[in-house]
Design a protein around this motif. Structure first.
Motif, mmCIF file in Angstrom:
data_model
loop_
_atom_site.group_PDB
_atom_site.id
_atom_site.type_symbol
_atom_site.label_atom_id
_atom_site.label_comp_id
_atom_site.label_asym_id
_atom_site.label_seq_id
_atom_site.Cartn_x
_atom_site.Cartn_y
_atom_site.Cartn_z
ATOM 1 N N TRP A 1 -43.325 2.513 -58.247
ATOM 2 C CA TRP A 1 -44.274 2.234 -57.111
ATOM 3 C C TRP A 1 -45.055 3.477 -56.674
ATOM 4 C CZ3 TRP A 1 -43.277 3.297 -51.449
ATOM 5 C CH2 TRP A 1 -44.291 2.475 -50.735
ATOM 6 N N ALA A 2 -44.572 4.659 -56.621
ATOM 7 C CA ALA A 2 -45.165 5.897 -56.253
ATOM 8 C C ALA A 2 -46.405 6.063 -57.563
ATOM 9 C CB ALA A 2 -44.189 7.191 -56.448
ATOM 10 N N TRP A 3 -45.853 5.976 -58.681
ATOM 11 C CA TRP A 3 -46.904 5.988 -59.937
ATOM 12 C C TRP A 3 -48.178 5.280 -59.658
ATOM 13 C CZ3 TRP A 3 -48.346 9.385 -63.621
ATOM 14 C CH2 TRP A 3 -49.306 8.865 -64.615
ATOM 15 N N SER A 4 -47.819 4.092 -59.048
ATOM 16 C CA SER A 4 -49.009 3.218 -58.866
ATOM 17 C C SER A 4 -49.895 3.436 -57.800
ATOM 18 C CB SER A 4 -48.454 1.626 -58.605
ATOM 19 O OG SER A 4 -47.947 1.560 -57.316
ATOM 20 N N LEU A 5 -49.507 4.262 -56.795
ATOM 21 C CA LEU A 5 -50.224 4.842 -55.640
ATOM 22 C C LEU A 5 -50.908 6.049 -55.828
ATOM 23 C CD1 LEU A 5 -47.450 3.903 -52.874
ATOM 24 C CD2 LEU A 5 -49.312 2.522 -53.605
ATOM 25 N N ALA B 1 -42.860 11.116 -41.504
ATOM 26 C CA ALA B 1 -42.304 10.231 -42.462
ATOM 27 C C ALA B 1 -41.535 10.900 -43.867
ATOM 28 C CB ALA B 1 -43.619 9.439 -43.176
ATOM 29 N N HIS B 2 -40.778 10.125 -44.330
ATOM 30 C CA HIS B 2 -39.837 10.582 -45.358
ATOM 31 C C HIS B 2 -40.763 10.856 -46.929
ATOM 32 C CE1 HIS B 2 -36.828 9.047 -42.672
ATOM 33 N NE2 HIS B 2 -35.893 9.656 -43.511
ATOM 34 N N VAL B 3 -41.633 11.920 -46.365
ATOM 35 C CA VAL B 3 -42.450 12.236 -47.463
ATOM 36 C C VAL B 3 -42.595 13.999 -47.420
ATOM 37 C CG1 VAL B 3 -43.975 10.429 -48.014
ATOM 38 C CG2 VAL B 3 -44.476 11.913 -46.387
ATOM 39 N N GLY B 4 -42.838 14.703 -48.571
ATOM 40 C CA GLY B 4 -43.011 16.182 -48.517
ATOM 41 C C GLY B 4 -41.499 16.724 -48.296
ATOM 42 N N PRO B 5 -41.568 18.120 -48.176
ATOM 43 C CA PRO B 5 -40.396 18.618 -47.740
ATOM 44 C C PRO B 5 -40.151 18.602 -46.284
ATOM 45 C CG PRO B 5 -42.111 20.193 -48.016
ATOM 46 C CD PRO B 5 -42.710 18.861 -48.437
ATOM 47 N N MET B 6 -39.328 17.515 -45.813
ATOM 48 C CA MET B 6 -39.179 17.192 -44.478
ATOM 49 C C MET B 6 -38.465 18.279 -43.739
ATOM 50 S SD MET B 6 -38.112 13.257 -44.051
ATOM 51 C CE MET B 6 -37.857 13.433 -42.461
ATOM 52 N N ASN C 1 -44.743 16.097 -53.508
ATOM 53 C CA ASN C 1 -44.691 15.874 -52.170
ATOM 54 C C ASN C 1 -44.367 14.562 -51.640
ATOM 55 O OD1 ASN C 1 -45.581 18.344 -51.147
ATOM 56 N ND2 ASN C 1 -47.472 18.022 -52.002
ATOM 57 N N LEU C 2 -43.699 13.656 -52.769
ATOM 58 C CA LEU C 2 -43.173 12.361 -52.568
ATOM 59 C C LEU C 2 -42.084 12.090 -51.774
ATOM 60 C CD1 LEU C 2 -44.183 10.765 -55.945
ATOM 61 C CD2 LEU C 2 -45.413 10.389 -53.633
ATOM 62 N N ARG C 3 -41.055 12.905 -51.956
ATOM 63 C CA ARG C 3 -39.732 13.284 -51.522
ATOM 64 C C ARG C 3 -38.527 12.097 -52.278
ATOM 65 N NH1 ARG C 3 -35.832 11.879 -47.464
ATOM 66 N NH2 ARG C 3 -34.491 13.791 -46.891
ATOM 67 N N LEU C 4 -39.177 10.789 -52.214
ATOM 68 C CA LEU C 4 -38.434 9.693 -53.014
ATOM 69 C C LEU C 4 -37.044 9.385 -52.523
ATOM 70 C CD1 LEU C 4 -39.534 10.959 -56.523
ATOM 71 C CD2 LEU C 4 -40.491 8.945 -55.407
ATOM 72 N N SER C 5 -36.796 9.729 -51.276
ATOM 73 C CA SER C 5 -35.517 9.194 -50.753
ATOM 74 C C SER C 5 -35.546 8.898 -49.363
ATOM 75 C CB SER C 5 -34.432 10.227 -51.087
ATOM 76 O OG SER C 5 -34.707 11.332 -50.300
ATOM 77 N N LEU D 1 -50.276 7.956 -43.896
ATOM 78 C CA LEU D 1 -49.348 8.177 -44.987
ATOM 79 C C LEU D 1 -49.588 7.710 -46.108
ATOM 80 C CD1 LEU D 1 -46.120 7.935 -45.490
ATOM 81 C CD2 LEU D 1 -46.043 5.827 -44.768
ATOM 82 N N ARG D 2 -50.625 6.705 -46.408
ATOM 83 C CA ARG D 2 -51.140 6.392 -47.893
ATOM 84 C C ARG D 2 -51.945 7.464 -48.391
ATOM 85 N NH1 ARG D 2 -52.404 5.610 -52.097
ATOM 86 N NH2 ARG D 2 -52.963 3.824 -53.277
ATOM 87 N N GLU D 3 -52.358 8.076 -47.718
ATOM 88 C CA GLU D 3 -53.176 9.366 -48.342
ATOM 89 C C GLU D 3 -52.165 10.390 -48.813
ATOM 90 O OE1 GLU D 3 -56.410 12.723 -46.751
ATOM 91 O OE2 GLU D 3 -56.099 11.026 -45.429
ATOM 92 N N GLN D 4 -51.008 10.582 -48.168
ATOM 93 C CA GLN D 4 -49.962 11.436 -48.729
ATOM 94 C C GLN D 4 -49.332 10.990 -49.798
ATOM 95 O OE1 GLN D 4 -49.464 14.569 -47.225
ATOM 96 N NE2 GLN D 4 -51.296 14.043 -46.005
#
Length: 674
Positions: A422-426, A495-500, A649-653, A639-642
């Motif tokens: 999903w992240a690859w598609s964005l 949001a749960h992205v980047g080094p929170m 910077n995705l974090r993925l969890s 968020l979509r821009e990030q």
């Protein structure tokens, strides 16, 4: 006269002497048969092979050890006596029914020595040898039977199934692949082929084969369940659901079919799929198989997911009773207890998991929160201290060393494939980075954020080493100055992205008094713990009240809008997926008339820098619902821009990633059943 009559009467024949033995044995009177045989011998008669065989049958059926009677005979005697049918009727069948497996094996081997072309005997022998775990022999007999009848689907099914049971998965899949055409028209055992292909890693082949089977022509419920499972296993959700529902309409029903169909609806993931269809199939499945642990677990999980916490307790309790050693049902039971307000039971349930699996840090963290919520603060504190010590022991002495070790851990990062897809598609097009490099960068981002948490929790005395990753904060300070000058609280939406976990350090360096919503338990003793509002051991109402008090006191409150404090947290559709989303921040900003900002830390040139943007303020007279939608639209755009930026910077969890589901492949290379 008497002498003449005697002379005209022929002497008793061999048949008449031993005939009584055979007649009695065929009638099932073993003792009479043995007596008749003995009487004939006493008269001086010599038994022929027929008489010897029937005497042996009488011994086999009347003595405690049937193998002694079998050992009396050889193949030549059986053939000469021509007792093929009686040997099966009087010896093989009863020994098989009585589960005298070793004796049945001996009887069958003797029969095959006498009549090697008997496919039924060879098939039965292979089955019994399989039950005894004598896999090599069982497989050899099944293969031998197949050579006599190469087009027999049931024989190929036996060959495949025996290999699966013996753990010869690749061999089973190879045979299934080579003979798949056999089950297109004769699908009575098709589930065996599909299972072998799936277990052998040939999921796409299994799914294509399943798609060729017409649900209206299914022969039994096992085939229907196997088809749904194969389609589901290759992410053909629509096709799996269509095939399963048609099978039900065709009169096929069963626990396995209901289980697979419910899972297909869960995997597709729409709200009605989860809350209505999946739940209905699990409920029906439990009625059909009350003691099926998987169905009980799935039923409870589904109830949890739709917020029926009290109802989820009973099926999850039953699953734990059926399988005391399984951890997942017990963890779900603890969640059901917690969200039902039964904190004591939640704590006890999680402590059992900790005792059984002390190496699982997840159970310890949940148990700490449950103990705290149950009012057992001393126990929670002791467990938390031990939990920190154990994690600290696994960390290197310096943060720089810990950071350098991440490269070695990338290949083992537990990131689900669906999230990466999903992240690859964005992403924005990045010709300089191929998919492999992109995924490695994304997994590094996942690992480094979790390392930051480990370091802040377990190496508080060296927290400044982690702060070295922070970049220049001057721009952030200038951005926040006008907001801080108002001397009132404000909302920070992340949001749960980047080094929170770097975000807390940044605000601390900026000197901004703040409170962060976090899943860290309240018993945490770190210096920054006072800045946290724990979602781990408080109810949603308690959390909301603490947020409002903090805002009223002029503090900044930072919360992840995509967080999910409960299993039934509300979701919205975002970029083709359902993500958790809380409108609490938007509604609070409207209610209190205060500013709110979007904030996400991100990696740039090896340092963590902040992304900051203003979120909409309420307009005069604007309805709260209209404002909440406008606020949401802006938040999601940011968020979509990030998500389209650098993969590290995705974090993925957590958060928005929790419910990311795999794309439906139903229409990729074959038509879903209509």
């Amino acid at each position: 006269m008497d002498k003449a009559l005697q002379a005209s009467t022929p002497p008793p024949s061999h048949e008449s002497a031993f005939g009584a033995c055979r007649t009695a044995v065929r009638a099932g009177d073993w003792h009479a048969g043995l007596a008749a045989f003995a009487a004939a011998v006493d008269k001086g008669e010599a038994p022929d092979p027929t008489a010897s065989v029937y005497r042996a049958i009488a011994r086999i059926r009347s003595e405690d050890d049937p193998t002694a009677g079998i050992a009396e005979l050889d193949a030549d005697q059986l053939r000469a006596a021509d007792v093929r049918l009686d040997w099966r009727r009087l010896v093989i069948s009863p020994l098989t029914r009585s589960k005298a497996s070793n004796a049945a094996v001996a009887a069958l081997q003797l029969a095959l020595d006498a009549w090697p072309d008997s496919l039924d005997d060879r098939r039965l022998l292979a089955s019994i040898l399989g039950r005894l775990g004598r896999w090599d022999e069982a497989i050899a007999h099944a293969d031998a039977a197949e050579t006599h009848s190469p087009g027999d689907t049931s024989l190929h099914a036996a060959r495949i199934l025996l290999r699966l049971q013996a753990g010869l998965i690749d061999d089973a899949a190879h045979i299934a692949s080579d003979t798949i055409e056999l089950v297109v028209d004769d699908n009575e055992s098709a589930h065996v082929w599909l299972m072998a292909l799936t277990r052998g890693g040939q999921k796409a082949t299994s799914a294509r084969a399943a798609a060729r089977l017409d649900p209206s022509l299914f022969r039994n419920e096992r085939v229907a369940a196997g088809v749904v499972q194969s389609l589901l296993g290759d992410d053909r959700f629509d096709a799996a659901i269509a095939a399963g529902e048609r099978a039900l309409q065709g009169g096929f029903d069963g626990a396995a079919l209901r289980s697979q169909l419910g899972q297909a609806y869960l995997a597709r993931g729409a709200r009605d799929d989860r809350a209505v269809s999946a739940l209905e199939h699990f409920e029906q499945g439990v009625l059909l198989a009350p003691d099926d642990v998987r169905l009980a677990s799935l039923h409870g999980k589904c109830l949890l997911g739709v917020g029926r916490y009290v109802d989820a307790i009973a099926p999850l309790q039953h699953a734990c009773e059926l399988a005391p050693n399984l951890d997942h049902p017990r963890a779900m039971l603890a969640r059901a207890y917690r969200h039902s307000g039964r904190y004591k039971e939640a704590a006890e349930t999680l402590l059992k998991l900790v005792k059984v699996q002390p190496e699982r840090s997840r159970w310890q963290r949940l148990a700490i929160a449950a103990l705290s919520q149950a009012g057992r603060d001393d126990e929670a504190g002791s467990l938390y201290d031990a939990y920190l010590r154990k994690r600290a022991d696994a960390l290197p002495d310096s943060f720089a060393d810990a950071l350098s070790q991440l490269e070695e851990k990338i290949d083992g990062a537990p990131v689900p494939r669906a999230r990466l897809d999903w992240a690859w598609s964005l992403r924005e097009d990045s010709p300089a980075m191929d998919r492999t490099a992109w995924e490695r960068a994304a997994c590094w981002g996942y690992l480094v954020d979790h390392l930051l948490l480990e370091w802040l929790e377990c190496r508080e005395d060296k927290a400044e080493e982690a702060m070295a990753v922070l970049g220049d904060l001057d721009e952030a300070e200038r951005f926040l100055e006008p907001i801080r000058s108002q001397n009132k609280g404000f909302l920070i939406a992340t949001a749960h992205v980047g080094p929170m976990y770097a975000g807390l350090m940044a605000l601390e360096l900026l000197g901004i008094p703040s409170r962060w919503l976090a899943s860290m338990p309240s018993v945490a003793r770190a210096s920054y713990a006072s800045a946290l509002i724990s979602t781990a051991d408080q109810t949603e109402t308690q959390v909301a009240k603490q947020c409002l008090r903090a805002l009223d006191a002029g503090l900044a409150v930072c919360l992840a809008i995509d967080g999910a404090p409960s299993p039934s947290a509300p979701r919205i559709t975002f970029e083709g997926q359902e993500i958790t989303y809380s409108s609490f921040a938007a509604r609070t900003a409207h209610r209190l008339g205060m500013p709110s900002i979007f904030y996400v830390p991100r990696w740039k040139n090896g340092k963590v820098v902040p992304t900051l943007a203003m979120l909409p303020e309420p307009r005069r007279g604007e309805d709260v619902e209209d404002y909440a939608l406008r606020w949401q639209s802006t938040y999601l755009s940011l968020l979509r821009e990030q998500l389209s930026g650098s993969p590290e910077n995705l974090r993925l969890s957590g958060g928005l990633w929790r419910h990311v589901r795999r794309a439906d492949r139903s229409k990729n290379d074959f038509r879903a059943h209509q």
